[in-house]
Design a protein around this motif. Structure first.
Motif, mmCIF file in Angstrom:
data_model
loop_
_atom_site.group_PDB
_atom_site.id
_atom_site.type_symbol
_atom_site.label_atom_id
_atom_site.label_comp_id
_atom_site.label_asym_id
_atom_site.label_seq_id
_atom_site.Cartn_x
_atom_site.Cartn_y
_atom_site.Cartn_z
ATOM 1 N N LYS A 47 0.938 -1.182 0.086
ATOM 2 C CA LYS A 47 0.021 0.001 0.046
ATOM 3 C C LYS A 47 0.856 1.228 -0.012
ATOM 4 O O LYS A 47 1.617 1.447 0.746
ATOM 5 C CB LYS A 47 -0.775 -0.039 1.176
ATOM 6 N N VAL A 49 1.911 5.103 0.617
ATOM 7 C CA VAL A 49 1.455 6.233 1.190
ATOM 8 C C VAL A 49 2.574 7.486 0.427
ATOM 9 O O VAL A 49 3.535 7.329 0.587
ATOM 10 C CB VAL A 49 1.884 6.303 2.677
ATOM 11 N N GLY A 53 2.290 12.144 3.351
ATOM 12 C CA GLY A 53 1.571 11.450 4.382
ATOM 13 C C GLY A 53 2.493 10.851 5.325
ATOM 14 O O GLY A 53 2.111 10.463 6.569
ATOM 15 N N HIS A 77 -1.446 15.074 5.516
ATOM 16 C CA HIS A 77 -2.658 14.165 6.052
ATOM 17 C C HIS A 77 -2.313 13.964 7.646
ATOM 18 O O HIS A 77 -1.336 14.457 8.136
ATOM 19 C CB HIS A 77 -2.741 12.580 5.318
ATOM 20 N N GLU A 78 -3.349 13.771 8.030
ATOM 21 C CA GLU A 78 -3.294 13.465 9.745
ATOM 22 C C GLU A 78 -2.018 12.735 9.983
ATOM 23 O O GLU A 78 -1.470 12.952 11.187
ATOM 24 C CB GLU A 78 -4.610 12.630 10.069
ATOM 25 N N SER A 79 -1.668 11.756 9.416
ATOM 26 C CA SER A 79 -0.533 10.868 9.826
ATOM 27 C C SER A 79 0.813 11.699 9.884
ATOM 28 O O SER A 79 1.560 11.509 10.773
ATOM 29 C CB SER A 79 -0.276 9.776 8.716
ATOM 30 N N SER A 80 0.898 12.934 9.129
ATOM 31 C CA SER A 80 2.070 13.495 9.484
ATOM 32 C C SER A 80 2.004 14.358 10.619
ATOM 33 O O SER A 80 2.877 14.440 11.166
ATOM 34 C CB SER A 80 1.850 14.573 8.164
ATOM 35 N N VAL A 82 0.558 13.325 13.221
ATOM 36 C CA VAL A 82 0.984 12.254 14.092
ATOM 37 C C VAL A 82 2.400 12.018 14.502
ATOM 38 O O VAL A 82 3.120 12.017 15.514
ATOM 39 C CB VAL A 82 0.305 10.719 13.877
ATOM 40 N N ALA B 23 -2.240 5.759 17.302
ATOM 41 C CA ALA B 23 -3.041 6.841 16.601
ATOM 42 C C ALA B 23 -3.791 5.823 15.742
ATOM 43 O O ALA B 23 -4.876 6.380 15.347
ATOM 44 C CB ALA B 23 -1.797 7.591 15.514
ATOM 45 N N PHE B 28 -6.463 8.168 14.309
ATOM 46 C CA PHE B 28 -5.864 9.331 13.796
ATOM 47 C C PHE B 28 -4.656 9.284 12.925
ATOM 48 O O PHE B 28 -4.269 10.106 11.925
ATOM 49 C CB PHE B 28 -4.973 9.776 15.003
ATOM 50 N N TRP B 29 -4.634 7.972 12.643
ATOM 51 C CA TRP B 29 -3.454 7.648 11.455
ATOM 52 C C TRP B 29 -4.176 7.363 10.103
ATOM 53 O O TRP B 29 -4.732 6.169 9.540
ATOM 54 C CB TRP B 29 -3.053 6.097 11.752
ATOM 55 N N VAL B 30 -4.396 8.557 9.357
ATOM 56 C CA VAL B 30 -4.992 8.517 8.151
ATOM 57 C C VAL B 30 -3.940 9.026 7.179
ATOM 58 O O VAL B 30 -3.228 10.085 7.174
ATOM 59 C CB VAL B 30 -6.136 9.685 8.117
ATOM 60 N N THR B 31 -3.279 8.312 5.997
ATOM 61 C CA THR B 31 -2.412 8.620 5.415
ATOM 62 C C THR B 31 -2.975 9.023 4.119
ATOM 63 O O THR B 31 -2.155 9.561 3.024
ATOM 64 C CB THR B 31 -1.619 7.318 4.947
#
Ligand code: SF4
Lengths: 291, 301
Positions: A47, A49, A53, A77-80, A82, B23, B28-31
């Motif tokens: 997958k 990313v 991201g 994105h939100e992952s960044s 985090v 996360a 919260f872990w949205v890539t």
């Protein structure tokens, strides 16, 4: 006797190289699969990313927009976010471990330094005059301020067009600006003379993480009574920090690479180590600074 | 307390892997971007999906699901063969063709199509045009104001019937040049006679094809009569467009007070696009844009 002991001590530092290589491969594969997906090519079992991201700095530059209007900068994105939070926490704890252990672009420059060392031997990483070098090291804070400001007012990832890291992993995608290629070429060339030139002089994220060196919980400490003043630690430091100058390294450029420690360069056991720092140990002795 | 290389390696891995796992568990872990457009916050369409928020990373299936448009119809409109491809591949497909300078069929064309098809609001970029096939569908089934649909149709370009997905014919030219490639929009938009037209290039001479002006706001609620039509082929620094942010305006020398005066005493945060602010506050972007452009021009002098 000492020699064989030292050889043994050198082994653990390889663990960092393995961790660095693993993160490099992880990021390279993830970014490549993502770019292929963008082009409609699907790789089974992987997958992708996008680099945005998994880039903690994307999260950092998004903080302003996130707090003011509740959205993220375009492409982030939100992952960044985090990763940015984890990165800042890790820096509070251990300093810029991201730079020394994780950042694939730091690893890339480190690999290039191998060529530079072969070409110039001990002269490698000593070409920039000290005074100029000291001034240039603050350049990255200018870059950080500019990137944060421009991203805040435009809501766009302004640094992408100048980012050699982005250019390295996306050079084949056609998504890299000319300025990105120029920055990458410049870093490759400079890396043959200077170790980690981008980290030292231009990286905005390194600049931010570097600030944590001033108050990180675990830091590099030198035990003066056992030190034999051989300067092995100074010679080993890729960031040219004068480890021997004090009892604790608080230089904003330290990347927690452990190269100076008794587990690597220092020949005397338990002399340069990473321990809880003065604030905790109530030690107010002089701190190490750049050479 | 001491940290060795081994313990630091373990700490780094635990911190990052653990942080990501935590996360993920907390959601919260949205890539990647969510494939659902933001909802319109205020006004008549509050709660409806916002066509302006359609991103290039959305697939045709995503758009179909979000806006309740038959995916086959979307594919037909843009000549797409695979509904799971992303909308941004449209730009890639069009790149190789000799579209006239200053016109684009990309993500914004999809936004415009969705807006005109559903009757939801969207302010297209000046350079956005629709493919002929999309215009045909809109003329037949579009729920937006008829005049707006006709104006957009008049600028449509003709896709080659046999070329790959969504590719306009290599000979495609904007409606403005008056060739046969434009959509059949016989009736000029009623807006034309009352519209303030500042046409710089690609639009048609007003007398020959008045409908060929670009609607700045394609919304079912905003009659074309109030629409400002402006077509800029180039977007030099200092040109107010849909994506222009408040920060950029300030950078161009427009004072906060002047901006507030135009926006009725309010101003958005620096990273916010003026168009989004207008949508949220139920202001006509077209009108604001003209006034702000005047301020920018004044500041430039
Ligand atoms: S001071 Fe030690 S840990 Fe810090 S960068 Fe230099 S060698 Fe690495």
């Amino acid at each position: 006797m000492k020699k064989s002991g030292n050889a043994l001590q050198r082994k653990p530092v390889r663990i960092r190289y393995i961790v660095q290589a693993a993160f490099f491969v992880l990021v390279a594969v993830t970014a490549t699969v993502s770019a292929l997906n963008e082009k409609g090519i699907i790789i089974p079992f992987f997958k992708g990313v996008s680099l945005h991201g998994i880039c903690p700095f994307g999260g950092v530059v998004s903080f302003y927009q996130l707090f003011t209007i509740g959205t993220l900068t375009k492409k982030v994105h939100e992952s960044s976010v985090v990763l940015a939070v984890i990165g800042l926490l890790s820096a509070l704890l251990m300093g810029p471990v991201i730079c020394g252990w994780i950042c694939p672009f730091g690893t890339f420059q480190q690999w290039l330094s191998g060529i530079g060392k072969r070409l110039f031997g001990r002269k490698y990483n000593t070409f920039v005059p000290r005074k100029l070098d000291r001034v240039l090291r603050f350049l990255r804070y200018g870059v950080l301020a500019w990137v944060l400001y421009m991203t805040a007012i435009t809501g766009k990832l302004i640094f992408q067009d100048y980012d050699p890291y982005y250019a390295l992993f996306n050079f084949w995608t056609g998504d890299v600006a000319v300025t990105g290629y120029i920055a990458l070429a410049l870093v490759i060339l400079l890396s043959l003379f200077v170790e980690r030139p981008f980290c030292k002089y231009a990286c905005p994220f390194g600049a931010l993480l570097g600030i944590f060196n001033l108050f990180r919980i675990f830091g590099i400490r030198r035990n003066a009574p056992t030190c034999i003043s051989c300067k092995a630690c100074n010679r080993a430091c890729p960031m040219n920090i004068d480890v021997m100058a004090g009892k604790a390294v608080k230089d904003h450029q330290c990347i927690t690479c452990f190269e100076c420690t008794s587990e690597a360069a220092c020949p005397v056991p338990a002399t340069v180590e990473m321990t809880a720092l003065p604030a905790i140990t109530k030690d107010h002795e002089r701190e190490g600074g750049a050479k | 307390m001491k940290l060795t290389i081994r313990t630091t390696a373990a700490a780094v891995i635990v911190l990052f892997a653990g942080g990501i796992l935590l996360a993920s568990a907390l959601g919260f872990w949205v890539t990647e971007s969510t494939k659902e457009p933001a909802k319109i916050k205020t006004g008549e369409f509050a709660g409806m999906p916002n066509p302006s928020d359609i991103r290039g990373s959305y697939t045709w299936n995503d758009i179909s699901k979000s806006f309740g448009i038959d995916v086959g119809l979307l594919m037909q409109a843009f000549g797409v063969k695979d509904a799971s491809t992303k909308v941004n591949t449209l730009e890639e497909a069009v790149k190789s063709l000799s579209l006239p300078p200053g016109v684009e069929i990309g993500t914004d064309a999809v936004r415009l199509f969705v807006a005109l098809y559903t009757g939801l609001p969207h302010t297209p970029e000046e350079s956005t045009v629709l493919p002929y096939t999309a215009a045909e569908i809109l003329l037949r089934e579009g729920k937006a104001d008829k005049a707006l649909i006709e104006a957009a149709a008049a600028r449509a370009v003709k896709p080659a019937g046999t070329t790959p997905a969504a590719e306009p014919a290599a000979s495609a030219v904007p409606a403005a040049t008056g060739t046969a490639n434009t959509a059949p929009a016989p009736a000029p938009a009623p807006a034309a006679s009352t519209t303030k037209t500042k046409t710089e290039t690609v639009t048609a001479p007003a007398a020959a094809a008045p409908a060929a002006t670009t609607p700045q706001t394609a919304t079912a609620t905003q009659p074309a009569a109030t629409t400002t039509t402006e077509t800029h082929v180039e977007k030099p620094t200092g040109t107010v467009v849909g994506k222009t942010t408040f920060g950029e305006l300030k950078q161009w020398g427009v004072s906060v007070e002047d901006i507030k005066a135009v926006l009725g005493g309010k101003i958005g945060p620096d990273p916010m696009a003026i168009k989004d602010f207008a949508t949220q506050n139920e202001l006509s972007f077209s009108e604001i844009k003209t006034k702000l452009q005047e301020l920018v021009d004044k500041a430039k002098k």
